[in-house]
Design an enzyme around this catalytic site. Structure first.
Site: not given
Ligand code: VGL
Ligand code: ZN
Length: 194
Positions: A15, A101, A140
């Protein structure tokens, strides 16, 4: 601890998207500072012709995790937007496997394994060990590492290439401790044998 990346190993970069980096809609403070370190790991894996995976949060505009829908987060990583793009300073190899995802409106997914092809792809490439870095440590990264462990991968967490949101000051530290307690091994770039 010295580790020699070898056939059967894969790097998973979690991410590293504009919205999670300074200037983004859900910016993680210091997230940009791990880019050079991730690039060192990327260069290492590429030099050894080892596969690289990059996960990305890839939400529809009305995703259930957004505050407007009763969720905990501001809108972020809307599929196809600039905010959802992986940061351009990250030197991903041309043959990177991109894993999207949390793509459907009604479900969130912090793990790169949830409702994706990640496990099947790792299996098809005969991967046994995964090296996981990126953001956010306590969301994540944590959930991807937990699934990797549950799926019996030998799991390394890149201690010097993860970054936490830290809504509570120790969240990232505790998440790393939890991963280690569950069997993950922390690595630093210097642990890798060239
Ligand atoms: C994430 C908050 C919301 C992450 C993803 O990638 O850790 N955190 N969506
Ligand atoms: Zn999200």
């Amino acid at each position: 601890m010295k580790i020699a990346p070898a056939s059967g190993d894969a790097l998973i970069v979690v991410d590293m998207q504009n919205d999670f980096l300074p200037g983004g809609s859900l910016a993680v403070a210091g997230g940009n500072e791990i880019i050079p370190q991730l690039n060192r790991y990327l260069a290492h894996f590429s030099a050894h012709q080892l596969p690289v995976f990059a996960t990305r949060d890839w939400h529809p505009a009305s995703h259930c995790s957004f505050q407007s829908q009763g969720g905990p987060w501001p809108p972020h990583c809307i599929a196809g937007s600039d905010g959802a793009a992986i940061h351009s300073d990250l030197k991903l190899p041309a043959n990177v496997h991109i894993i999207s995802k949390a793509t459907s409106p009604e479900t969130d997914a912090y793990s790169g394994f949830t409702a994706t092809q990640l496990n099947e792809l790792l299996q098809s490439l005969h991967i046994q060990r995964v090296f996981i870095g990126g953001i956010a440590t306590e969301y994540c990264v944590l959930n991807t590492a937990k699934d990797a462990l549950r799926l019996q991968y030998t799991t390394f967490v890149l201690d010097d290439a993860i970054c936490a949101i830290n809504q509570q000051p120790e969240n990232g530290k505790r998440a790393l401790e939890e991963m280690i307690r569950l069997g993950a091994r922390p690595v630093h770039y210097e642990d890798l044998i060239p």
